[in-house]
Design a protein around this motif. Structure first.
Motif, PDB file in Angstrom:
ATOM      1  N   GLU A 206       0.825  -1.212   0.000  1.00 20.50           N
ATOM      2  CA  GLU A 206       0.000   0.000   0.000  1.00 20.50           C
ATOM      3  C   GLU A 206       0.859   1.263   0.000  1.00 20.50           C
ATOM      4  OE1 GLU A 206      -3.899   1.791   0.096  1.00 20.50           O
ATOM      5  OE2 GLU A 206      -3.184  -0.247  -0.288  1.00 20.50           O
ATOM      6  N   ILE A 207       1.893   1.274   0.841  1.00 26.70           N
ATOM      7  CA  ILE A 207       2.781   2.438   0.895  1.00 26.70           C
ATOM      8  C   ILE A 207       3.507   2.626  -0.432  1.00 26.70           C
ATOM      9  CG2 ILE A 207       4.867   3.352   1.988  1.00 26.70           C
ATOM     10  CD1 ILE A 207       3.972   2.041   4.582  1.00 26.70           C
ATOM     11  N   PHE A 208       3.962   1.539  -1.030  1.00 26.62           N
ATOM     12  CA  PHE A 208       4.662   1.612  -2.308  1.00 26.62           C
ATOM     13  C   PHE A 208       3.759   2.187  -3.393  1.00 26.62           C
ATOM     14  CE2 PHE A 208       5.974  -0.342  -6.349  1.00 26.62           C
ATOM     15  CZ  PHE A 208       7.297   0.088  -6.411  1.00 26.62           C
ATOM     16  N   GLN A 209       2.512   1.742  -3.436  1.00 29.60           N
ATOM     17  CA  GLN A 209       1.567   2.245  -4.427  1.00 29.60           C
ATOM     18  C   GLN A 209       1.308   3.736  -4.252  1.00 29.60           C
ATOM     19  OE1 GLN A 209      -1.808  -0.323  -3.862  1.00 29.60           O
ATOM     20  NE2 GLN A 209      -1.004  -1.937  -5.202  1.00 29.60           N
ATOM     21  N   LYS A 210       1.122   4.182  -3.005  1.00 25.36           N
ATOM     22  CA  LYS A 210       0.842   5.587  -2.765  1.00 25.36           C
ATOM     23  C   LYS A 210       2.046   6.456  -3.070  1.00 25.36           C
ATOM     24  CE  LYS A 210      -3.327   4.801  -1.683  1.00 25.36           C
ATOM     25  NZ  LYS A 210      -4.374   5.170  -2.660  1.00 25.36           N
ATOM     26  N   ARG A 211       3.236   5.962  -2.806  1.00 26.04           N
ATOM     27  CA  ARG A 211       4.435   6.724  -3.152  1.00 26.04           C
ATOM     28  C   ARG A 211       4.535   6.894  -4.664  1.00 26.04           C
ATOM     29  NH1 ARG A 211       8.588   8.051   0.006  1.00 26.04           N
ATOM     30  NH2 ARG A 211       8.578   7.450   2.196  1.00 26.04           N
ATOM     31  N   ASN A 212       4.210   5.860  -5.410  1.00 24.93           N
ATOM     32  CA  ASN A 212       4.244   5.954  -6.866  1.00 24.93           C
ATOM     33  C   ASN A 212       3.220   6.970  -7.367  1.00 24.93           C
ATOM     34  OD1 ASN A 212       6.293   4.121  -7.153  1.00 24.93           O
ATOM     35  ND2 ASN A 212       4.964   2.380  -7.602  1.00 24.93           N
ATOM     36  N   GLN A 213       2.024   6.979  -6.782  1.00 22.26           N
ATOM     37  CA  GLN A 213       1.011   7.966  -7.162  1.00 22.26           C
ATOM     38  C   GLN A 213       1.497   9.377  -6.889  1.00 22.26           C
ATOM     39  OE1 GLN A 213      -2.773   7.089  -5.353  1.00 22.26           O
ATOM     40  NE2 GLN A 213      -2.779   4.974  -6.099  1.00 22.26           N
ATOM     41  N   LEU A 214       2.195   9.548  -5.768  1.00 19.43           N
ATOM     42  CA  LEU A 214       2.719  10.862  -5.417  1.00 19.43           C
ATOM     43  C   LEU A 214       3.774  11.308  -6.427  1.00 19.43           C
ATOM     44  CD1 LEU A 214       2.788  13.161  -3.312  1.00 19.43           C
ATOM     45  CD2 LEU A 214       4.616  11.909  -2.179  1.00 19.43           C
ATOM     46  N   LYS A 215       4.668  10.395  -6.834  1.00 21.08           N
ATOM     47  CA  LYS A 215       5.702  10.740  -7.803  1.00 21.08           C
ATOM     48  C   LYS A 215       5.085  11.109  -9.148  1.00 21.08           C
ATOM     49  CE  LYS A 215       9.320   7.865  -5.723  1.00 21.08           C
ATOM     50  NZ  LYS A 215      10.194   6.676  -5.913  1.00 21.08           N
ATOM     51  N   VAL A 216       4.066  10.376  -9.569  1.00 19.51           N
ATOM     52  CA  VAL A 216       3.399  10.672 -10.840  1.00 19.51           C
ATOM     53  C   VAL A 216       2.747  12.040 -10.793  1.00 19.51           C
ATOM     54  CG1 VAL A 216       1.509   9.992 -12.352  1.00 19.51           C
ATOM     55  CG2 VAL A 216       3.052   8.254 -11.432  1.00 19.51           C
ATOM     56  N   ALA A 217       2.075  12.341  -9.668  1.00 13.04           N
ATOM     57  CA  ALA A 217       1.417  13.639  -9.529  1.00 13.04           C
ATOM     58  C   ALA A 217       2.435  14.768  -9.515  1.00 13.04           C
ATOM     59  CB  ALA A 217       0.595  13.661  -8.241  1.00 13.04           C
ATOM     60  N   ASP A 218       3.554  14.575  -8.819  1.00 12.24           N
ATOM     61  CA  ASP A 218       4.584  15.605  -8.748  1.00 12.24           C
ATOM     62  C   ASP A 218       5.217  15.832 -10.114  1.00 12.24           C
ATOM     63  OD1 ASP A 218       6.160  17.496  -7.639  1.00 12.24           O
ATOM     64  OD2 ASP A 218       7.451  16.134  -6.510  1.00 12.24           O
TER      65      ASP A 218
END
Length: 431
Positions: free
Chosen positions: A198-210
């Motif tokens: 879950e943490i890995f997925q959310k970090r990836n979403q954050l990187k994509v958004a940034d």
């Protein structure tokens, strides 16, 4: 090989004495560390964090298990005696409580990440964890204490290092002891793997958004994460006299600063002036970056997410210490079950080292993850000592240790981040 000591015959007397000496040394280390842990938790409120609370509850199991380890081989001389039976009961009940408390911490992590539990709701589960972690081991411990047969005798007897489930009852060791322990360990590992995904997925979403924002893309969805707002407050006042408070001015718009002195209807003396500066930021990307560990539908903000992550690290370290403890001991017991007449001295040394050290590792985790608290407590104690030297402990300024020259001035700058939909409690609440 029909005697009650088939597993201990191949080990020499010197080897057995060596093993007993090792377990007593490691148990003594654990008892000392656990007593410090219990003392700081009881007498210093700062240490009563949510993660430390479950370690504190588990520490009682460590104390009783280490008492059994300190008895060592002294009870082996009379296997049917009260001391041998008492030692076997303590080992059966309290040795397996520690992995169950580790599983309880993992369950807390799961509830926090996927069901948005705050500290208030988690605290209501403490009695459930207590019943499970101490109640379940109590059942086989009592059964083994009273059950016996005419052919094999009592269940508690010679287990090489100490009195525990006798070699004649070796299969019972797996069913009543190692099976529950490894079920608890595997449940904790499954939870941590799920949380890690879950943490890995959310970090990836954050990187994509940034990345999208830096490239000029408008495809940013900050609503996926709980919004946060940063407010900076700067206060300058004379601590000798209470500040005068006047009705607040209109709230500053986002991105604007507002400053001024609160003078009221009468002119204040220069040393009585009191001013506040408030600045609010409402940038979507700032909110997005501030909530790195926001989960779907989560209603907690950035600071609480940091606490969530800190709590998760404590729980994971606890689980690692459990693995370090039980892997060598389990291998030794499986070897003893397969080859009861040829016990391994090396594997027994491993068990004698790791099993009594559960309390020591728990104390290491407790203090290593509370370094900020340790520094805070140390600074407070030092400031109290300095306060007694400055001003003899009289007056408000002397109590704070802030007396400087003729005047007294204090300036603080703090950043407060909060969720737009804050829940009743937070993970930052103390015990």
């Amino acid at each position: 090989m029909s005697s009650s000591k088939p597993a201990s015959v191949p080990l020499t007397h010197t080897e057995v004495e060596t093993l007993i000496a090792i377990e007593r040394v490691t148990a003594s280390i654990s008892v000392f560390a656990t007593l410090i842990l219990i003392g700081t938790f009881i007498f210093i409120k700062d240490f009563r964090t949510l993660s430390n609370t479950l370690i504190f509850y588990a520490s009682f199991a460590n104390i009783f298990a280490n008492v059994a380890a300190l008895i060592g081989g002294s009870a082996l001389s009379h296997e049917n005696g009260a001391l041998c039976q008492f030692q076997g009961f303590l080992l059966e009940m309290f040795m397996q409580s520690d992995p169950m408390w580790s599983c309880a911490m993992a369950v807390n992590v799961y509830l926090v990440f996927f069901h948005r539990y705050d500290s208030h709701r988690l605290k209501r589960l403490y009695w459930v964890y207590g019943v499970v972690c101490y109640g379940l081991p109590f059942i086989p411990a009592m059964f083994c204490l009273f059950y016996r047969t005419h052919k094999r005798g009592k269940m508690y007897g010679n287990a090489t290092l100490w009195c525990w489930i006798d070699g004649n009852w070796a299969p019972v060791r797996i069913y009543s002891y190692y099976a529950p322990i490894w079920i608890a360990i595997l449940m904790a590992l499954v939870i941590y793997v799920r949380v890690g995904i879950e943490i890995f997925q959310k970090r990836n979403q954050l990187k994509v958004a940034d990345t999208g924002n830096l490239s000029g893309s408008n495809d940013i969805r900050p609503t996926t994460f709980a919004g946060t707002r940063t407010t900076e407050i700067q206060v300058t006042t004379d601590l000798w006299k209470p500040p005068l408070v006047t009705p607040p001015s209109p709230i500053a718009q986002p991105g604007q600063k507002r400053s001024g002195s609160l003078r009221g209807q009468t002119e204040l003396e220069p040393n009585e002036q009191y001013s506040i500066t408030i600045c609010a930021h409402n940038d979507p990307l700032t909110r997005l970056r501030g909530n790195t560990f926001g989960l779907r539908g989560s209603n907690v903000g950035a600071p609480i997410d940091k606490i969530k992550w800190a709590y998760t690290k404590v729980a994971i370290l606890f689980a690692i210490s459990i693995l370090v403890t039980w892997v060598p001991a389990s291998i030794n017991r499986i070897h003893g079950l397969v080859c009861p007449a040829r016990p391994s001295f090396g594997l027994n040394v491993g068990s004698a080292v790791v099993l009594p050290l559960q309390g020591f590792w728990n104390a290491i985790i407790y203090f290593a993850t509370s370094l900020g608290i340790c520094r805070k407590v140390w600074r407070r104690w030092r400031s109290r000592g300095e306060t007694k030297e400055v001003g003899g402990g009289k007056g408000f300024g002397a109590r704070k240790g802030l007396v400087k020259g003729k005047g007294l001035e204090k300036e603080t700058a703090s950043t407060v981040e909060f969720s737009e939909h804050k829940s009743v409690g937070s993970l930052g609440d103390s015990f």
